[in-house]
Design a protein around this motif. Structure first.
Motif, PDB file in Angstrom:
ATOM      1  N   ALA A 127      -0.526   6.751   5.851  1.00  0.00           N
ATOM      2  CA  ALA A 127       0.602   6.562   4.934  1.00  0.00           C
ATOM      3  C   ALA A 127       0.762   5.091   4.553  1.00  0.00           C
ATOM      4  O   ALA A 127       0.989   4.748   3.386  1.00  0.00           O
ATOM      5  N   THR A 128       0.648   4.213   5.544  1.00  0.00           N
ATOM      6  CA  THR A 128       0.770   2.777   5.266  1.00  0.00           C
ATOM      7  C   THR A 128      -0.350   2.305   4.350  1.00  0.00           C
ATOM      8  O   THR A 128      -0.125   1.533   3.403  1.00  0.00           O
ATOM      9  N   MET A 129      -1.561   2.759   4.593  1.00  0.00           N
ATOM     10  CA  MET A 129      -2.696   2.319   3.793  1.00  0.00           C
ATOM     11  C   MET A 129      -2.634   2.899   2.379  1.00  0.00           C
ATOM     12  O   MET A 129      -3.045   2.233   1.418  1.00  0.00           O
ATOM     13  N   ASP A 130      -2.114   4.106   2.242  1.00  0.00           N
ATOM     14  CA  ASP A 130      -1.947   4.677   0.897  1.00  0.00           C
ATOM     15  C   ASP A 130      -0.952   3.857   0.088  1.00  0.00           C
ATOM     16  O   ASP A 130      -1.142   3.634  -1.112  1.00  0.00           O
ATOM     17  N   ALA A 131       0.114   3.399   0.750  1.00  0.00           N
ATOM     18  CA  ALA A 131       1.107   2.566   0.047  1.00  0.00           C
ATOM     19  C   ALA A 131       0.485   1.240  -0.401  1.00  0.00           C
ATOM     20  O   ALA A 131       0.787   0.751  -1.498  1.00  0.00           O
ATOM     21  N   LEU A 132      -0.399   0.673   0.413  1.00  0.00           N
ATOM     22  CA  LEU A 132      -1.069  -0.559   0.009  1.00  0.00           C
ATOM     23  C   LEU A 132      -2.005  -0.324  -1.163  1.00  0.00           C
ATOM     24  O   LEU A 132      -2.120  -1.160  -2.069  1.00  0.00           O
ATOM     25  N   GLY A 133      -2.693   0.808  -1.144  1.00  0.00           N
ATOM     26  CA  GLY A 133      -3.572   1.122  -2.264  1.00  0.00           C
ATOM     27  C   GLY A 133      -2.811   1.326  -3.558  1.00  0.00           C
ATOM     28  O   GLY A 133      -3.264   0.926  -4.636  1.00  0.00           O
ATOM     29  N   GLU A 134      -1.620   1.939  -3.475  1.00  0.00           N
ATOM     30  CA  GLU A 134      -0.812   2.168  -4.673  1.00  0.00           C
ATOM     31  C   GLU A 134      -0.225   0.872  -5.211  1.00  0.00           C
ATOM     32  O   GLU A 134       0.107   0.786  -6.402  1.00  0.00           O
ATOM     33  N   ALA A 135      -0.075  -0.148  -4.366  1.00  0.00           N
ATOM     34  CA  ALA A 135       0.488  -1.418  -4.826  1.00  0.00           C
ATOM     35  C   ALA A 135      -0.426  -2.100  -5.834  1.00  0.00           C
ATOM     36  O   ALA A 135       0.042  -2.871  -6.677  1.00  0.00           O
ATOM     37  N   GLY A 136      -1.728  -1.823  -5.783  1.00  0.00           N
ATOM     38  CA  GLY A 136      -2.648  -2.387  -6.756  1.00  0.00           C
ATOM     39  C   GLY A 136      -2.908  -3.862  -6.597  1.00  0.00           C
ATOM     40  O   GLY A 136      -3.430  -4.501  -7.512  1.00  0.00           O
ATOM     41  N   LEU A 137      -2.579  -4.427  -5.449  1.00  0.00           N
ATOM     42  CA  LEU A 137      -2.751  -5.862  -5.227  1.00  0.00           C
ATOM     43  C   LEU A 137      -4.090  -6.184  -4.582  1.00  0.00           C
ATOM     44  O   LEU A 137      -4.698  -7.222  -4.865  1.00  0.00           O
ATOM     45  N   PHE A 138      -4.564  -5.285  -3.714  1.00  0.00           N
ATOM     46  CA  PHE A 138      -5.765  -5.558  -2.933  1.00  0.00           C
ATOM     47  C   PHE A 138      -6.966  -4.809  -3.503  1.00  0.00           C
ATOM     48  O   PHE A 138      -6.831  -3.790  -4.180  1.00  0.00           O
ATOM     49  N   ASN A 139      -8.123  -5.329  -3.180  1.00  0.00           N
ATOM     50  CA  ASN A 139      -9.361  -4.662  -3.549  1.00  0.00           C
ATOM     51  C   ASN A 139      -9.469  -3.354  -2.759  1.00  0.00           C
ATOM     52  O   ASN A 139      -9.391  -3.365  -1.531  1.00  0.00           O
ATOM     53  N   PRO A 140      -9.647  -2.204  -3.419  1.00  0.00           N
ATOM     54  CA  PRO A 140      -9.698  -0.924  -2.678  1.00  0.00           C
ATOM     55  C   PRO A 140     -10.796  -0.881  -1.627  1.00  0.00           C
ATOM     56  O   PRO A 140     -10.664  -0.178  -0.619  1.00  0.00           O
ATOM     57  N   ALA A 141     -11.876  -1.635  -1.818  1.00  0.00           N
ATOM     58  CA  ALA A 141     -12.967  -1.625  -0.844  1.00  0.00           C
ATOM     59  C   ALA A 141     -12.598  -2.325   0.452  1.00  0.00           C
ATOM     60  O   ALA A 141     -13.318  -2.194   1.449  1.00  0.00           O
ATOM     61  N   THR A 142     -11.504  -3.090   0.460  1.00  0.00           N
ATOM     62  CA  THR A 142     -11.085  -3.810   1.665  1.00  0.00           C
ATOM     63  C   THR A 142      -9.936  -3.115   2.384  1.00  0.00           C
ATOM     64  O   THR A 142      -9.423  -3.651   3.364  1.00  0.00           O
ATOM     65  N   ILE A 143      -9.523  -1.936   1.917  1.00  0.00           N
ATOM     66  CA  ILE A 143      -8.470  -1.159   2.574  1.00  0.00           C
ATOM     67  C   ILE A 143      -9.149  -0.026   3.338  1.00  0.00           C
ATOM     68  O   ILE A 143      -9.694   0.907   2.734  1.00  0.00           O
ATOM     69  N   LEU A 144      -9.138  -0.101   4.653  1.00  0.00           N
ATOM     70  CA  LEU A 144      -9.896   0.821   5.499  1.00  0.00           C
ATOM     71  C   LEU A 144      -8.943   1.693   6.305  1.00  0.00           C
ATOM     72  O   LEU A 144      -8.063   1.185   6.999  1.00  0.00           O
ATOM     73  N   THR A 145      -9.133   3.011   6.216  1.00  0.00           N
ATOM     74  CA  THR A 145      -8.321   3.979   6.950  1.00  0.00           C
ATOM     75  C   THR A 145      -9.252   4.847   7.804  1.00  0.00           C
ATOM     76  O   THR A 145     -10.366   5.162   7.394  1.00  0.00           O
ATOM     77  N   GLY A 146      -8.776   5.227   8.991  1.00  0.00           N
ATOM     78  CA  GLY A 146      -9.626   6.037   9.859  1.00  0.00           C
ATOM     79  C   GLY A 146      -8.837   6.984  10.730  1.00  0.00           C
ATOM     80  O   GLY A 146      -7.607   6.981  10.727  1.00  0.00           O
ATOM     81  N   ASN A 147      -9.560   7.818  11.464  1.00  0.00           N
ATOM     82  CA  ASN A 147      -8.979   8.737  12.440  1.00  0.00           C
ATOM     83  C   ASN A 147      -9.080   8.127  13.825  1.00  0.00           C
ATOM     84  O   ASN A 147     -10.154   7.672  14.232  1.00  0.00           O
ATOM     85  N   LYS A 148      -7.989   8.123  14.543  1.00  0.00           N
ATOM     86  CA  LYS A 148      -7.971   7.530  15.874  1.00  0.00           C
ATOM     87  C   LYS A 148      -8.814   8.371  16.829  1.00  0.00           C
ATOM     88  O   LYS A 148      -8.582   9.565  17.001  1.00  0.00           O
ATOM     89  N   PRO A 149      -9.819   7.762  17.469  1.00  0.00           N
ATOM     90  CA  PRO A 149     -10.691   8.548  18.346  1.00  0.00           C
ATOM     91  C   PRO A 149     -10.076   8.869  19.693  1.00  0.00           C
ATOM     92  O   PRO A 149     -10.510   9.799  20.369  1.00  0.00           O
ATOM     93  N   GLY A 150      -9.074   8.122  20.111  1.00  0.00           N
ATOM     94  CA  GLY A 150      -8.464   8.360  21.410  1.00  0.00           C
ATOM     95  C   GLY A 150      -7.332   7.378  21.647  1.00  0.00           C
ATOM     96  O   GLY A 150      -7.131   6.433  20.883  1.00  0.00           O
ATOM     97  N   PRO A 151      -6.551   7.586  22.712  1.00  0.00           N
ATOM     98  CA  PRO A 151      -5.389   6.732  22.946  1.00  0.00           C
ATOM     99  C   PRO A 151      -5.689   5.469  23.735  1.00  0.00           C
ATOM    100  O   PRO A 151      -4.806   4.627  23.888  1.00  0.00           O
TER     101      PRO A 151
END
Length: 436
Positions: A147-171
């Motif tokens: 959710a946080t990374m989607d909001a950054l992508g929608e802001a249009g300020l950063f290069n989309p290739a530098t916004i990285l989102t992933g699935n947490k592999p463990g705690p």
């Protein structure tokens, strides 16, 4: 005894001749002839171009002493570049506020284009200029919070290739070090066979290729937020030390509050060994100290219940102050008493010993909303004297009392402050018996 004037004159003329010969060696001036092997033997005399022999001062794209933007090329910047790396949901959420502050200080609009047609300050420190006239932040943002990374992508300020989102592999901390892939905004699927830090390292290499010279990396992360993100941070710092060992690693690390639970203190403790080994400078902050400064009416914002946006604004002030000399400072000679305060300069001056590299940040000059007309100062006091005093003793963003224990080095970065007021406040601190 009577002085032999003739011998003195003979000696003085010889000294003048020797001085002229030395100066000709240093300046490569062929108009002065010497006996023996000199520069007149080694170099052919070039036709004179006329005019002064000293090169004139070149206007650098930035601001004049009056504050108005200079004329000249915008890419003529004397400062090296810095790559900003934000890791974790809290750090990435603060990135938008931080970079919006950078935009306003450089007089850029919401689309990162100059409002007056020209960039104010040094652009290549934190920005890369695009072919369309936009200034793209030199930043990398990675988090498991989609959710946080989607909001950054929608802001249009950063290069989309530098916004990285992933699935947490463990705690756990170890799961972040060994697994966990990220994907950027331009990809549709997560690549499971590539580790998280490898994804970030690819972004780092692209940033270094786009810049003329990168002096170091500036991390922002919260060690008390998530153990898995701490593992990614540890592994990334290790890889940066291996591949870019000579580049500075400057971290802004959020620590657990003094009243926090045991798990947060355990996560912060795990990061300490990594920071000791692989970071060059580490600045600590905690949320409770940020709230305390925000709630204060003296050198504070006067907000009794500050929200996350307000706390992120204080973090933006901190990073803006640290990077201010790099973005707006003049390139001056060392013999004039000043030099450009880059990350490497801060590291050289503050780290007297390699292992003692932990900094306590402080902010001065905060004024509560509605209290602007009631700021009280002493008679005949220089501009900014109170701000300097508060920065040295009061506006701490970390739950450490500087009057307890010993302080090895201070670094105070000012903007819009009289030099005399800064020097006088530092002198007052040195004579204060409560501080060592």
């Amino acid at each position: 005894e009577v002085v032999d004037v003739d011998k003195f004159r003979e000696w003085f003329e010889q000294m003048k001749k020797n001085d002229a010969e030395l100066r000709s060696f240093l300046t490569m001036d062929t108009s002065v002839k010497q006996a023996g092997d000199g520069c007149s033997v080694l170099f052919d005399k070039l036709p004179s171009a006329g005019g002064p022999k000293v090169l004139p001062k070149v206007k650098v794209g930035g601001s004049t002493s009056s504050g108005a933007p200079m004329d000249g090329p915008t890419k003529a910047n004397p400062m090296p570049s810095v790559v900003s790396i934000n890791l974790g949901a809290e750090s990435c959420a603060a990135a938008k506020t931080i970079w919006q502050r950078y935009l306003s200080e450089h007089q850029l609009d919401a689309s990162a284009r100059p409002k007056d047609g020209q960039f104010y300050g040094c652009s290549n420190t934190l920005f890369a200029s695009s072919t369309t006239g936009r200034y793209i932040p030199r930043s990398i943002l990675a988090s498991y919070d989609s959710a946080t990374m989607d909001a950054l992508g929608e802001a249009g300020l950063f290069n989309p290739a530098t916004i990285l989102t992933g699935n947490k592999p463990g705690p756990s901390h170890q799961s972040g070090e060994s697994d966990g892939a990220f994907m950027d905004e331009e990809e549709d699927d997560i690549i499971d066979d590539i580790e998280a830090e490898d994804e970030i390292m690819d972004c780092v290499r692209r940033q270094l290729e786009e810049a003329d010279y990168v002096e170091g990396f500036m991390f922002l992360h919260n060690a008390a937020e998530d153990a898995c993100t701490n593992g990614v941070t540890s592994s990334l710092l290790q890889k940066l030390c291996v591949e870019y060992g000579k580049k500075s690693k400057f971290t802004f690390t959020g620590m657990a509050d003094q009243g926090g639970d045991a798990s947060q203190h355990a996560m912060s403790g795990l990061m300490m060994s990594t920071l000791s080994e692989y970071s060059d400078l580490t600045t600590f902050y905690d949320r409770s100290s940020l709230k305390k400064v925000a709630a204060s009416k003296v050198n504070g914002l006067g907000i009794s219940s500050p929200d996350d946006l307000t706390l992120n604004g204080l973090l933006a002030r901190l990073l803006s102050g640290v990077t201010g000399p790099m973005r707006f400072g003049k390139a001056m000679n060392c013999n004039q008493g000043f030099r450009a305060a880059s990350i490497l300069t801060l590291q050289t001056n503050l780290c007297c010993y390699p292992r003692i590299k932990y900094l306590v940040p402080s902010i001065g000059g905060l004024v509560a909303k509605g209290m602007e007309d009631f700021a009280v100062g002493k008679a005949n006091q220089e501009v900014g004297a109170d701000a300097c005093g508060h920065a040295l003793k009061r506006g701490l963003l970390c739950g450490i009392n500087p009057s307890e224990g010993k302080i090895i080095a201070y670094s105070m970065m000012c903007r819009g402050v009289e030099l005399g007021s800064a020097i006088s406040k530092v002198a007052d601190l040195k004579t204060d018996r409560n501080y060592q």
